[in-house]
Write a protein that holds these residues in place. Structure first.
Motif: not given
Length: 494
Positions: A44-49, A116-117, A309-311, A332-336
């Motif tokens: 699975t591809l994730f944004q690695i920011a 924001p993009g 970290t990206l949104s 892939n969530g707000e998982m800080d």
């Protein structure tokens, strides 16, 4: 892993651990998109920011090995049109300075051209905007995290390497190391497939936020935080750093990086603040930045790491070189908090393996103990009761405004109210409200989670507008304080 999933319920999560060159653990949970039924797996591809930054630095290091540039080259040697606010800094800025957050700019300066993009800023816009960003510190005097200069670094690499940066990434990084799923540049969503989508919301209400379109465009922030990779890709990347003699060779048996450049990447190039948490949790004694890496010590062993970290997208890569350990976390969530807690527990399995008390519950409890103070701070920053500013309000100098680096915004009537709209950043659109005697922008997009105070200064030579975060502790990428708008015309002007 199970304890973290049970506590934080991420929409999707992938975790892997490598020890002595071997993958000893992988686990995936959740879905690409909540409720969609497609499971996360190792491909699975994730944004690695911001974990992209070390990859950008590695491409530059490859070009240094090839004799196409030097770390001490002036940036203007490769990008003649590059300018900083100060002419002396422009002349003195070296390639290495682009990577170590020592420019004198404030934290996150210029990030509103990236976030924001998606938005309508190009890389050329970002680089041109740097000449208008005023420094807040002396050049090379202290650390302050930035993204914009990594975009410059990517364009330096493109100029020296003779190809656009996305092609360089594929040529110099993905292909030699066999990172077969990593994506950069422009690509087709359905052709690539198996892509984690960013989510907003909490444990009981995750929702996809800004799903990928059919055509995923080349993001301006590619070199700073725009690469996507899978868990297996990130484990291969980690293995290259931990065992270069085994995993750091290309198909022809040549080293991916020379020993000199590998050492250069992990040198202390810029001291960083040593936080209370680092001292108390890890008994750390130093903190520094290398070329795209953060460096510190944990319980007497060396730690090389970065987060991203990206949104709606969180990543973490942690290396313990002296123990041959690499740890990857992708969500892939707000998982800080999940990233912090799970990363901490996994590191302690190698630095303090005999201490069975260092669990997910333990570190979650330590974070929870600080939550009341954070909640009080958030309450203090809340703008409180508000009412819409009306189009008939003569106290609000509506019109068109321009900032030299951010560009134009319209502050104009919309029905009975007043609307703020940024020409090049469409998600920065919101209604003007009063909170007591002060004005703020309440953004329409819930993903833009930092409201802005609005202040006007009406002088004989024109009207100026400035913005500031309602919550001073909001993400520094909302760099409203760097904006200085001047009124350029009426709302009905072309």
């Amino acid at each position: 892993m199970d304890a973290a999933v049970e506590r934080y319920r991420p929409p999707g999560l992938a975790v892997g651990i490598i020890v002595d060159g071997e993958v000893v653990f992988t686990a995936t949970r959740g879905e690409l998109a909540a409720g969609g039924g497609q499971p996360v797996d190792r491909d699975t591809l994730f944004q690695i920011a911001s974990n992209s930054k070390a990859m950008t630095a590695a491409v530059l290091a490859r070009l240094v090995d090839q004799g196409k540039l030097a770390w001490t080259d002036p940036v203007v040697r490769h990008l003649p049109d590059f300018r900083m606010y100060d002419d002396w800094v422009t002349r003195e800025m070296q390639v290495r300075d682009l990577l170590i957050h020592n420019s004198g700019l404030g934290a996150g300066a210029g990030d509103l051209m990236l976030w924001p993009g998606p938005n309508r800023f190009s890389r050329q816009d970002v680089i041109h905007g740097l000449r208008h960003l005023k420094p807040v510190y002396s050049f090379r005097s202290r650390y302050a995290y930035d993204n914009t200069l990594y975009i410059v670094a990517g364009e330096v690499a493109a100029a020296a390497g003779g190809a656009p940066f996305d092609r360089l990434l594929r040529r110099e990084l993905f292909e030699p190391l066999g990172l077969r799923r990593c994506q950069a540049g422009r690509w087709l969503r359905d052709e690539v497939g198996n892509i984690a989508q960013p989510h907003a919301g909490g444990a009981d209400g995750h929702r996809v936020a800004r799903a990928d379109p059919e055509i995923v465009e080349d993001p301006p922030m590619l070199a700073a935080g725009g690469i996507r990779c899978s868990l297996d890709d990130m484990l291969r990347w980690a293995a290259m750093w931990l065992q270069p003699e085994r995993h750091g060779l290309d198909a022809g048996g040549r080293p991916f990086l020379s020993a000199t450049q590998r050492e250069e990447a992990w040198k202390t190039h810029m001291p960083m603040p040593l936080t209370t948490r680092m001292r108390e949790w890890d008994n750390s004694h130093f903190s520094a930045y290398g070329y795209g890496w953060r460096l510190t010590d944990v319980d007497g062993t060396w730690k090389v790491s970065h987060t991203g970290t990206l949104s709606g997208m969180y990543s973490s890569l942690t290396l313990l070189p002296e123990k041959g350990v690499g740890i990857v976390i992708l969500a892939n969530g707000e998982m800080d908090e999940l990233r912090t807690v799970l990363g901490q527990v996994l590191v302690k399995r190698f630095t303090r393996p005999a201490d069975a008390t260092l669990t997910v519950a333990h570190y979650a409890g330590l974070l929870a103990a600080t939550a009341p103070a954070a909640a009080n701070a958030a309450t203090a920053a809340d703008a409180g009761p508000r009412k819409p500013a009306l189009a008939s309000d003569a106290q609000v100098p509506t019109g068109r405004y321009r900032d030299p680096w951010f560009g134009e915004v319209a502050l104009c009537p919309n029905g009975e109210g007043i609307e703020f709209r940024a020409l090049k950043s469409p998600r920065l659109a919101g209604a003007l409200h009063y909170s007591g005697e002060r004005l703020l922008v309440d953004w329409h997009d819930p993903g833009v989670d930092a409201e802005a105070w609005v202040h006007f200064d009406q002088r004989d030579d024109g009207t100026r507008m400035t913005l500031a975060k309602v919550d001073p502790a909001a993400d520094f990428s909302y760099d409203y304080e760097d904006l200085a708008f001047e009124r350029t015309g009426d709302c009905d002007a072309p």
